[in-house]
Scaffold this active site. Structure first.
Site, mmCIF file in Angstrom:
data_model
loop_
_atom_site.group_PDB
_atom_site.id
_atom_site.type_symbol
_atom_site.label_atom_id
_atom_site.label_comp_id
_atom_site.label_asym_id
_atom_site.label_seq_id
_atom_site.Cartn_x
_atom_site.Cartn_y
_atom_site.Cartn_z
ATOM 1 N N GLY A 94 0.443 -1.344 0.222
ATOM 2 C CA GLY A 94 0.458 -0.211 0.220
ATOM 3 C C GLY A 94 0.650 1.251 -0.513
ATOM 4 O O GLY A 94 0.548 2.722 -0.235
ATOM 5 N N GLU B 27 4.352 3.996 5.996
ATOM 6 C CA GLU B 27 2.579 3.635 5.617
ATOM 7 C C GLU B 27 1.334 4.534 4.753
ATOM 8 O O GLU B 27 1.260 5.591 5.105
ATOM 9 C CB GLU B 27 2.214 3.047 7.237
ATOM 10 C CG GLU B 27 2.459 0.862 8.537
ATOM 11 C CD GLU B 27 1.893 0.141 7.194
ATOM 12 O OE1 GLU B 27 0.938 0.697 5.691
ATOM 13 O OE2 GLU B 27 1.332 -0.102 7.088
ATOM 14 N N ASP B 28 0.890 3.181 4.390
ATOM 15 C CA ASP B 28 -0.655 3.913 3.408
ATOM 16 C C ASP B 28 -1.199 4.620 4.627
ATOM 17 O O ASP B 28 -1.845 5.936 4.561
ATOM 18 C CB ASP B 28 -1.681 3.462 2.786
ATOM 19 C CG ASP B 28 -0.953 1.587 2.903
ATOM 20 O OD1 ASP B 28 -1.095 1.831 4.299
ATOM 21 O OD2 ASP B 28 -1.882 0.992 2.284
ATOM 22 N N ASP C 91 -4.694 1.658 10.444
ATOM 23 C CA ASP C 91 -6.211 1.014 10.830
ATOM 24 C C ASP C 91 -6.580 0.813 12.078
ATOM 25 O O ASP C 91 -6.623 1.282 13.149
ATOM 26 C CB ASP C 91 -7.267 0.260 9.716
ATOM 27 C CG ASP C 91 -8.371 -0.006 10.004
ATOM 28 O OD1 ASP C 91 -8.723 1.038 10.421
ATOM 29 O OD2 ASP C 91 -8.756 -1.041 10.089
ATOM 30 N N LYS D 57 -6.883 6.548 10.853
ATOM 31 C CA LYS D 57 -8.062 6.494 10.867
ATOM 32 C C LYS D 57 -8.177 5.826 13.249
ATOM 33 O O LYS D 57 -8.489 4.991 13.004
ATOM 34 C CB LYS D 57 -8.721 5.035 11.063
ATOM 35 C CG LYS D 57 -9.133 4.817 9.208
ATOM 36 C CD LYS D 57 -9.890 3.912 9.229
ATOM 37 C CE LYS D 57 -9.788 2.895 7.642
ATOM 38 N NZ LYS D 57 -10.207 1.632 7.162
ATOM 39 N N PHE E 84 -13.564 2.288 4.979
ATOM 40 C CA PHE E 84 -12.949 1.540 4.050
ATOM 41 C C PHE E 84 -12.461 2.451 2.549
ATOM 42 O O PHE E 84 -13.474 3.133 1.945
ATOM 43 C CB PHE E 84 -13.191 0.349 3.113
ATOM 44 C CG PHE E 84 -12.020 -0.445 2.757
ATOM 45 C CD1 PHE E 84 -11.350 -0.647 3.161
ATOM 46 C CD2 PHE E 84 -12.343 -1.092 0.482
ATOM 47 C CE1 PHE E 84 -10.318 -1.553 2.443
ATOM 48 C CE2 PHE E 84 -11.819 -1.298 0.465
ATOM 49 C CZ PHE E 84 -10.900 -1.713 1.184
ATOM 50 N N VAL E 85 -11.077 3.744 2.279
ATOM 51 C CA VAL E 85 -10.921 3.339 1.959
ATOM 52 C C VAL E 85 -10.249 3.022 0.065
ATOM 53 O O VAL E 85 -9.228 2.291 1.227
ATOM 54 C CB VAL E 85 -10.199 4.702 2.364
ATOM 55 C CG1 VAL E 85 -10.758 5.962 2.811
ATOM 56 C CG2 VAL E 85 -9.223 4.657 2.932
ATOM 57 N N ASP F 248 -5.768 -0.170 -1.757
ATOM 58 C CA ASP F 248 -6.373 -0.950 -2.944
ATOM 59 C C ASP F 248 -8.072 -2.123 -2.230
ATOM 60 O O ASP F 248 -7.769 -2.010 -0.831
ATOM 61 C CB ASP F 248 -5.790 -2.660 -3.083
ATOM 62 C CG ASP F 248 -5.396 -3.687 -1.938
ATOM 63 O OD1 ASP F 248 -5.154 -2.805 -0.998
ATOM 64 O OD2 ASP F 248 -5.955 -4.524 -1.970
ATOM 65 N N ARG G 116 -5.593 0.220 -6.912
ATOM 66 C CA ARG G 116 -4.538 1.661 -5.679
ATOM 67 C C ARG G 116 -3.866 2.737 -6.862
ATOM 68 O O ARG G 116 -3.022 3.725 -6.659
ATOM 69 C CB ARG G 116 -3.067 0.006 -6.070
ATOM 70 C CG ARG G 116 -3.032 -0.373 -5.368
ATOM 71 C CD ARG G 116 -2.044 -1.269 -4.836
ATOM 72 N NE ARG G 116 -2.128 -2.524 -3.878
ATOM 73 C CZ ARG G 116 -2.182 -2.590 -2.557
ATOM 74 N NH1 ARG G 116 -1.803 -1.636 -2.253
ATOM 75 N NH2 ARG G 116 -2.224 -4.661 -2.492
HETATM 76 P P1 IMP Z 1 -4.170 -2.148 10.531
HETATM 77 O O1 IMP Z 1 -2.893 -3.222 10.953
HETATM 78 O O2 IMP Z 1 -5.756 -2.429 11.547
HETATM 79 O O3 IMP Z 1 -4.100 -1.042 10.764
HETATM 80 O O4 IMP Z 1 -4.615 -2.314 9.511
HETATM 81 C C1 IMP Z 1 -2.671 -1.688 8.219
HETATM 82 C C2 IMP Z 1 -3.470 -2.285 7.119
HETATM 83 O O5 IMP Z 1 -3.933 -2.755 6.722
HETATM 84 C C3 IMP Z 1 -2.699 -0.766 5.605
HETATM 85 O O6 IMP Z 1 -1.199 -1.136 5.763
HETATM 86 C C4 IMP Z 1 -3.349 -1.207 4.752
HETATM 87 O O7 IMP Z 1 -2.458 -2.107 4.037
HETATM 88 C C5 IMP Z 1 -4.568 -2.435 4.946
HETATM 89 N N1 IMP Z 1 -5.721 -1.161 5.527
HETATM 90 C C6 IMP Z 1 -6.516 -0.787 6.354
HETATM 91 N N2 IMP Z 1 -7.096 -0.058 6.414
HETATM 92 C C7 IMP Z 1 -7.689 0.137 4.693
HETATM 93 C C8 IMP Z 1 -8.591 0.796 4.134
HETATM 94 O O8 IMP Z 1 -9.687 1.957 4.901
HETATM 95 N N3 IMP Z 1 -8.314 0.331 2.535
HETATM 96 C C9 IMP Z 1 -7.635 -0.319 1.744
HETATM 97 N N4 IMP Z 1 -6.290 -0.630 3.099
HETATM 98 C C10 IMP Z 1 -6.327 -0.388 4.326
HETATM 99 MG MG MG Z 2 -0.168 -1.601 4.200
#
Ligand code: IMP
Ligand code: MG
Length: 176
Positions: free
Chosen positions: A46, A100-101, A104, A132, A153-154, A160, A166
């Site tokens: 991402g 990071e992208d 979450d 977020k 979700f984005v 993606d 992407r």
């Molecule tokens: P986390 O571990 O829940 O913080 O998620 C991190 C990873 O999940 C990010 O690096 C993204 O690749 C993916 N992700 C989290 N939220 C989204 C979203 O809204 N859209 C797409 N990918 C997401």
């Molecule tokens: Mg990611």
């Protein structure tokens, strides 16, 4: 509105806003790292577009590498971070900027931090395009944040939906 597979998305952040914000983040980094030589570590897949855009705007000496993790399936976090692979560099004693992208739940970034910290970097900061805060499951405080968004979700700008979206220049949010 755009349609991707079975879902509809509407614009949340325009490419123009993203560009302007990345410029501001880079200018912060230019202040903070002017006398250092950090290693950027982009989290694949991402972050590749954000990492490149941010890196290009930095005017201090710096290196960049990428690691890969997987935690997400479909539109929700699996809550599990499978293997992290790709760190061949020796990061001991180095200033690290983890890119990071999106943060979450925070599970991914915290798992990565845990792994990297074992190798004794001098400093470890997080730069994320999107954050977020309401979705966090583990306390996380990214140092450089592009935009705080609602826990929806984005896609776009590297993010993606099942591999697609992407390459969109803007960031789009799921319409439900
Ligand atoms: P986390 O571990 O829940 O913080 O998620 C991190 C990873 O999940 C990010 O690096 C993204 O690749 C993916 N992700 C989290 N939220 C989204 C979203 O809204 N859209 C797409 N990918 C997401
Ligand atoms: Mg990611």
């Amino acid at each position: 509105m755009i349609q991707l597979l079975d879902k509809s998305f509407e614009i949340l952040i325009t490419k123009k806003e993203i560009k302007a914000r990345i410029k501001q983040l880079a200018s912060q980094l230019n202040d903070d790292y002017s006398t250092k030589k950090p290693l950027f570590i982009g989290v694949l897949n991402g972050s590749f577009i954000f990492a490149a855009a941010l890196f290009k705007k930095c005017n201090f000496e710096a290196e960049i590498t990428f690691i890969k993790v997987k935690s997400y399936e479909n539109t929700s976090s699996t809550g599990k971070v499978s293997e992290i692979f790709g760190i061949n560099e020796n990061i001991e004693g180095r200033d690290i900027i983890l890119v990071e992208d999106i943060v979450d739940t925070g599970l991914t970034i915290n798992q990565i931090i845990k792994t990297l910290t074992k190798q004794n970097p001098k400093s470890l900061k997080i730069a994320t395009l999107l954050f977020k805060p309401k979705a966090l499951k583990v306390p996380t405080n990214p140092d450089y944040v592009g935009f705080e968004i609602e826990p929806k979700f984005v896609i776009g700008y590297g993010l993606d939906y099942d591999g697609l979206g992407r390459n969109l220049g803007d960031i789009w949010v799921l319409v439900d």
